[in-house]
Every structure is written in C-alpha cells, then in structure tokens.
Write a protein that holds these residues in place. Structure first.
Motif, PDB file in Angstrom:
ATOM      1  N   VAL A 171       6.296   1.275  -1.828  1.00 31.67           N
ATOM      2  CA  VAL A 171       6.955   1.124  -3.115  1.00 31.67           C
ATOM      3  C   VAL A 171       6.974   2.459  -3.852  1.00 31.67           C
ATOM      4  O   VAL A 171       6.103   3.306  -3.641  1.00 31.67           O
ATOM      5  CB  VAL A 171       6.266   0.061  -4.000  1.00 31.67           C
ATOM      6  N   CYS A 204       7.168   4.015  -7.787  1.00 35.27           N
ATOM      7  CA  CYS A 204       6.949   3.646  -9.182  1.00 35.27           C
ATOM      8  C   CYS A 204       8.102   4.187 -10.026  1.00 35.27           C
ATOM      9  O   CYS A 204       8.417   5.376  -9.966  1.00 35.27           O
ATOM     10  CB  CYS A 204       5.615   4.216  -9.645  1.00 35.27           C
ATOM     11  N   CYS A 253       2.658  -6.566  -5.230  1.00 37.28           N
ATOM     12  CA  CYS A 253       3.760  -5.752  -5.744  1.00 37.28           C
ATOM     13  C   CYS A 253       4.929  -6.578  -6.264  1.00 37.28           C
ATOM     14  O   CYS A 253       5.666  -6.116  -7.142  1.00 37.28           O
ATOM     15  CB  CYS A 253       4.278  -4.822  -4.652  1.00 37.28           C
ATOM     16  N   LEU A 308       8.152  -1.263 -10.222  1.00 33.25           N
ATOM     17  CA  LEU A 308       8.189  -0.703  -8.872  1.00 33.25           C
ATOM     18  C   LEU A 308       9.518  -1.040  -8.213  1.00 33.25           C
ATOM     19  O   LEU A 308      10.189  -1.994  -8.594  1.00 33.25           O
ATOM     20  CB  LEU A 308       7.057  -1.295  -8.013  1.00 33.25           C
ATOM     21  N   HIS A 345      11.069  -1.369  -4.069  1.00 32.04           N
ATOM     22  CA  HIS A 345      10.746  -1.380  -2.648  1.00 32.04           C
ATOM     23  C   HIS A 345      11.513  -0.244  -1.983  1.00 32.04           C
ATOM     24  O   HIS A 345      12.726  -0.163  -2.093  1.00 32.04           O
ATOM     25  CB  HIS A 345      11.133  -2.741  -2.065  1.00 32.04           C
TER      26      HIS A 345
END
Length: 196
Positions: A150, A152, A182, A191, A193
């Motif tokens: 992930v 941020c 997550c 976040l 992916h």
C-alpha cells in the motif's frame, strides 16, 4: 400534468450510476407532496358534492385523481427506498465514516437512518465471534493474498499491526501490510493499494 414530477424523481434515480448517491431532491419531493395534497382536497370536495348532490358524473374524475394519488405515492416510495438501499451499500463500501461529499448529498433524515443502521450493524457484529466480535464488512471479495503493498496518500501517524509492531504512515510512503488491517484505511482514502 398529473404525476410528471413524481416520474421525474424515478427517472433521476434511473439515470444515476450504480453505487452513486445524487443530492437529495427535496424540492422535487415537496412538489410531489403538494400535488398530492391538492389532488386529495379536490377529491374530498368532489366526493362530498357527489354524495350530497347525487352527481354520479364526478365519479370518473374522482377515480382518475385517486389513481394519480396512488401513482405519486408509489413513485415517492420507490425514490426514497432506492436511496436507502444506496445509503446502506455505502456503509458496506466506506465503513462507518462516510466522506463529507456523500453526507452533503443526504437529507437529515437519511443521515439519521444511516447512523441507526451503522449502530445496528455494529451491535450485530459485536454479538458474533466471541469477545472481540467479527467484522463482516471485511473481505467482501476473497483475497488473493493475505498481505498487500500500500501507498500512504496522506499523513496518518502510528499504525499498529497484529504482532504489536508499529508502522509510521507518512504521505507517499509504501508498506507491506496485512490486507484486513488496510481495507478500512483504503476505503477512507488514507491508503491506496499498489498494483504491479
């Protein structure tokens, strides 16, 4: 013409993309309710005149207005029910905290309904799976792997993982974390992916 505004409410829903919540059409709903009130009052006066004056020629008009009332009611209920279904789906998609953009599109009553639904769902999830409960909103689709990479999108701060280690989530940092930890943050926009 009769029922035009009510049908327009239903068409508005039909034009909206699936999973999207358009702004609550309070003005349109008010117009439909005003039309229904006017039709009802006209029917009441005609029914009283038909009874007292024996005017059977008013009966077809009374029936037509009554059918219009029923149609307006069906369209209004369809509009409100479809919005509730969309709001319920948003709870599963975004979690218990909706983005302000979506809250802005909801009426006060819809926000209240969402809060009641959210509390009912939380109570149900706490009743499952022992002491900690079971989050049934996780893993809506079966995961291909238990860990994901992930990135941020904004500063979040400390984030604790199952094994007790803490990860500092800073903007533009990348991490390899458990999927189930997550997913709520991905839904909230903290976040994203990273797909290769």
């Amino acid at each position: 013409m009769f029922c035009d505004r009510a049908i327009e409410l239903v068409r508005e829903l039909h034009r909206a993309p699936e999973g999207q919540l358009l702004a609550f059409n309070e003005d349109g709903l008010r117009q439909v309710l005003e039309e229904m009130k006017a039709l009802y009052e006209q029917n009441q006066s005609d029914v009283n005149e038909a009874k007292s004056g024996g005017r059977s020629d008013l009966i077809p008009t009374i029936k037509f207005r009554h059918c219009s009332l029923l149609r307006n009611r069906r369209c209004t209920i369809a509009y409100l029910y479809d919005r509730l279904l969309r709001i319920r789906a948003l709870r599963w998609e975004y979690g218990s905290v909706l983005p302000n953009v979506l809250r802005f599109h909801m009426s006060a009553e819809e926000v209240e309904w969402f809060n009641h639904y959210k509390k009912s769902l939380a109570t149900y999830m706490r009743s499952l799976g022992g002491d900690e409960g079971l989050d049934i909103t996780q893993d809506m689709k079966p995961p291909k792997s238990l860990y994901i990479e992930v990135r941020c999108l904004k500063d979040y701060g400390e984030f604790e993982v199952d094994d007790g280690t803490s990860v500092l989530l800073k903007k533009n940092s990348q991490h390899f974390l458990p999927r189930w930890k997550c997913e709520p943050l991905i839904r909230q926009g903290v976040l994203e992916h990273v797909l290769w």
